[in-house]
Design a protein around this motif. Structure first.
Motif, PDB file in Angstrom:
ATOM      1  N   ALA A  68     -52.987  92.509 -27.785  1.00 22.41           N
ATOM      2  CA  ALA A  68     -54.083  91.947 -28.581  1.00 22.41           C
ATOM      3  C   ALA A  68     -53.559  90.927 -29.588  1.00 22.41           C
ATOM      4  O   ALA A  68     -54.168  89.865 -29.781  1.00 22.41           O
ATOM      5  CB  ALA A  68     -54.840  93.066 -29.292  1.00 22.41           C
ATOM      6  N   GLN A  69     -52.433  91.232 -30.222  1.00 25.60           N
ATOM      7  CA  GLN A  69     -51.863  90.295 -31.197  1.00 25.60           C
ATOM      8  C   GLN A  69     -51.425  89.004 -30.511  1.00 25.60           C
ATOM      9  O   GLN A  69     -51.611  87.905 -31.041  1.00 25.60           O
ATOM     10  CB  GLN A  69     -50.658  90.922 -31.916  1.00 25.60           C
ATOM     11  N   LEU A  70     -50.858  89.134 -29.312  1.00 24.66           N
ATOM     12  CA  LEU A  70     -50.458  87.957 -28.542  1.00 24.66           C
ATOM     13  C   LEU A  70     -51.674  87.087 -28.224  1.00 24.66           C
ATOM     14  O   LEU A  70     -51.651  85.865 -28.404  1.00 24.66           O
ATOM     15  CB  LEU A  70     -49.768  88.392 -27.248  1.00 24.66           C
ATOM     16  N   ARG A  71     -52.752  87.738 -27.756  1.00 33.61           N
ATOM     17  CA  ARG A  71     -53.966  87.001 -27.412  1.00 33.61           C
ATOM     18  C   ARG A  71     -54.567  86.322 -28.641  1.00 33.61           C
ATOM     19  O   ARG A  71     -55.038  85.180 -28.575  1.00 33.61           O
ATOM     20  CB  ARG A  71     -54.992  87.956 -26.799  1.00 33.61           C
ATOM     21  N   LEU A  72     -54.567  87.014 -29.777  1.00 32.99           N
ATOM     22  CA  LEU A  72     -55.093  86.430 -31.010  1.00 32.99           C
ATOM     23  C   LEU A  72     -54.258  85.221 -31.433  1.00 32.99           C
ATOM     24  O   LEU A  72     -54.791  84.203 -31.887  1.00 32.99           O
ATOM     25  CB  LEU A  72     -55.118  87.480 -32.115  1.00 32.99           C
TER      26      LEU A  72
END
Length: 737
Positions: free
Chosen positions: A180-184
């Motif tokens: 999720a952090q990567l996608r954000l």
């Protein structure tokens, strides 16, 4: 099925299959039979025999038990998906019911959504995923939130996407949190919110997921370098990735590190880094690394070493890189006068076909040339076409202006490009909301048909030079429509202000938009991607059909124009003027030194292009002579050869301009396609054009306002108040009339 036909099956597995095949519903009972069919299907599938696996699972009927039947449906859907039959995969998974077994139902809905998302049917994907509840399987539910967030982002609902992704907590699942952090981080990068992007990439730790850490660290380094020009921090991020984390992004990080070292002049360090990339890490990064290593040796006149590294690139590693390598090896022999050896190398390209549904200009031309070699023709014709095409590719590579990582920090001479336009068009362009694709008020940047330019010799100069004739008209060709957008190295030119971007037909009443090189394609080795013409070559292989034509239009290469006087052969490449260095650098010694260094590079490039054009002319004349002889025996052949020759010349045809226009110092973004391409749009009676997808504000460095347009300064400032784009009045004196 004959078990002996199965490969890679040990004796114990063969015996197991034989025993399972003996189990029948009548003799052994329903439960034993169903279990046997499931086991057979799983064994076949594990050995990639999906057709046989499907046959086993088909034997399980609804009357055998709903749970067993549901599991068989799910497996048949998986097999179809792996076979590329998504329609039947969707049909099988859609039949699975919750009441038949919660676990299988959840898996079916999960995969159903994935397939829909891959087909960009995001509403259907969200509907399928919406059937999965938190209490069904918490891990799957949390993992699903990443997919749902991405789907909303793809739908254009950025706020909802960010909300869902940010709701995923570290204590829910460390791996999903990392994803999720990567996608954000990627979302905020695309929104040009760089500090937030860096924050989210930095939150991914190796202990959460080493694979995702590798991807995040790579993107972190890229973002820091591209957006903040912080070389040391970018290198630190890339050097934190180890091969065991994520070999794909490790190789990409190594490659980028090597390129930075090259640009810093650390050639030995660059070589060490680039040679560390293995083929098993990442074929794309490996091939690019081999090309750069070879180019480095070639620049030092170590031809044998260069040929060795070019020779490391195989066809299966990537068609475009393979073509580049073979082309370069052949050019080495060609320059050494070893013509037969060059032909031998290049002929390998003619038979090397790239499979797939994406049009490849190189594939098509090499395929057509290969036909010539197979025909009973004078060998000079096929060899002439092959040589001409190789020379065209070489010239295009010399004229392509490639972006570099360190352009901003090192102030590379060719890092910004001006586009002159009216204040009216500037207003439309700067109002357009690229991030949400809202264009009610504004407009996207356009490439317009070549018919609108002010040079009547467009497309003719190269032909006149090659044929030593004086043709002055060019017939309309609907199959070869050329769309261009013109840029220049002259950012603040009174002459160009007077000629272009006039408001109400008043001279010097427009603006000069200064674009960073990030606005254009940055890949160093790639297909000639600015051509999209019908494929003609279709011999000895099947081509996949793409029913849905891709109408997107992403970053394109920027190409330098060549100013040529056809009779004498004199050329001048589009380039910066000496004055621009003195305007940019206040220290006169520094300006003079930078100008001299730049001029050496341009002189060297000019010599290369001049030599290549001379070779092209000789090759063209050789083709013409050989063709005339062949036509005596086969008159119908002439038209086919002319069509192929015209297509081969297409990438260069509209980059060669008459020397009378050399003051413009023009470079072009150019796209050639058929008039019926869905990308081509029309305002009836006024314009044919193609819209460019890349955001303007994110890639704009400065705006110069012409002397007769100074009243627009506050309005432009308002349009750009959310950016760091500088607005300056032209330095040129001009008396308004």
């Amino acid at each position: 099925m004959n078990i002996d036909d199965m490969e890679g099956v040990d004796e114990a597995t063969r015996k197991e299959i034989e025993e399972l095949q003996k189990v029948t519903r009548e003799k052994d009972g329903v439960e034993a039979f169903v279990n046997a069919q499931h086991s057979l299907g799983n064994i076949y599938a594990s050995h990639d025999d999906l057709i046989q696996a499907m046959e086993a699972w088909k034997n399980v009927q609804k009357s055998d038990g709903l749970e067993a039947y549901s599991y068989a449906l799910y497996n048949k859907g998986l097999a179809c998906a792996k076979l590329g039959d998504t329609e039947n995969a969707i049909a099988f998974w859609s039949k699975v019911k919750r009441k038949w077994g919660k676990e299988t139902f959840v898996d079916a809905q999960f995969n159903l959504g994935i397939v829909y998302a891959q087909e960009e049917k995001y509403d259907e994907a969200l509907k399928a995923w919406g059937k999965i509840r938190k209490n069904d399987d918490f891990k799957t539910y949390i993992e699903l939130q990443v997919h749902i967030g991405v789907a909303y982002y793809k739908k254009g609902n950025v706020k909802r996407a960010v909300s869902i992704l940010e709701s995923i907590d570290l204590k829910d699942d460390v791996g999903v949190y990392a994803e999720a952090q990567l996608r954000l981080g990627i979302i905020y990068y695309k929104l040009n919110l760089i500090e937030k992007s860096i924050l989210y990439f930095s939150r991914v730790k190796r202990e959460y997921s080493s694979e995702i850490f590798g991807a995040a660290a790579f993107h972190l380094g890229l973002t820091i370098l591209e957006k903040k020009q912080d070389v040391d921090s970018a290198l630190t991020a890339w050097q934190s990735i180890i091969r065991e984390d994520n070999s794909i992004f490790y190789a990409e990080a190594q490659f980028n590190t090597g390129i930075v070292y090259l640009e810093l002049g650390k050639k030995e360090d660059a070589l060490t880094i680039l040679e560390n990339i293995r083929i098993e890490d990442n074929t794309e990064a490996y091939s690019k690394a081999q090309l750069h290593i070879a180019d480095l040796y070639a620049s030092q006149n170590e031809t044998n070493m260069a040929i060795q590294f070019w020779g490391n690139i195989k066809l299966q590693y990537g068609y475009e890189h393979y073509v580049t390598a073979k082309r370069n090896i052949g050019m080495c022999y060609f320059r050494e006068g070893k013509i037969d050896k060059a032909y031998s190398i290049w002929k390998e390209l003619s038979g090397s076909i790239k499979f797939g549904n994406k049009y490849s200009f190189k594939m098509n031309c090499f395929g057509e040339i290969d036909k010539l070699f197979r025909m009973d023709l004078n060998s000079e014709i096929a060899n002439g076409f092959l040589t001409s095409f190789i020379l065209i590719l070489d010239i295009i590579e010399e004229l392509t202006i490639y972006s570099k990582y360190l352009d901003s920090t090192k102030k590379a001479p060719e890092r910004k490009f001006a586009h002159y336009t009216s204040t009216y068009v500037a207003d439309l362009l700067l109002k357009h909301d690229y991030k949400n694709d809202i264009c009610e008020l504004g407009s996207k940047f356009r490439l317009n048909t070549i018919n609108n330019v002010n040079d009547p010799s467009e497309g003719l100069v190269l032909f006149n030079y090659l044929t030593e004739s004086n043709v002055n008209t060019l017939k309309f060709e609907k199959n070869n429509q050329v769309f261009v957008s013109c840029f220049t190295f002259n950012h603040d030119s009174l002459n160009q202000f007077r000629l272009y971007g006039k408001e109400d037909n008043r001279e010097a009443s427009g603006v000069s938009l200064i674009f960073k090189n990030s606005y254009f394609q940055t890949d160093y080795y790639n297909e000639v991607s600015n051509l999209e013409l019908p494929r003609r070559f279709n011999r000895d292989f099947e081509v996949e059909n793409n029913s849905e034509e891709d109408s997107s239009f992403s970053k394109q290469i920027l190409l330098r124009c060549v100013y040529l006087e056809p009779n004498s052969g004199y050329i001048r490449l589009a380039q910066r003027d000496k004055l621009t260095f003195y305007r940019e650098f206040s220290d006169k010694k520094d300006a003079q030194q930078r100008w001299e260094n730049y001029q050496k590079e341009i002189d060297s490039k000019t010599d290369k292009v001049q030599s290549l054009l001379t070779d092209l002319k000789n090759s063209y004349l050789g083709i013409t002579n050989a063709k005339n002889q062949a036509l005596e025996e086969n008159p119908k052949l002439g038209k086919k050869l002319d069509v192929l020759l015209n297509e081969i010349l297409l990438p260069l045809k509209y980059l060669i301009k008459h020397s009378a226009f050399q003051e413009e110092q023009e470079c072009r973004m150019m796209y050639i396609t058929t008039i019926n391409n869905s990308k081509v749009q029309m305002v009836y009676g006024q314009a044919l054009y193609i819209e460019y997808e890349t955001d303007i504000k994110d890639n704009l460095d400065k705006i110069y306002i012409a002397p007769a347009a100074t009243q627009y300064q506050p309005y432009l400032a308002k349009l750009l108040c959310d950016t760091n784009v500088k607005i300056e009045l032209s330095n040129n004196p001009y008396r308004q009339t």
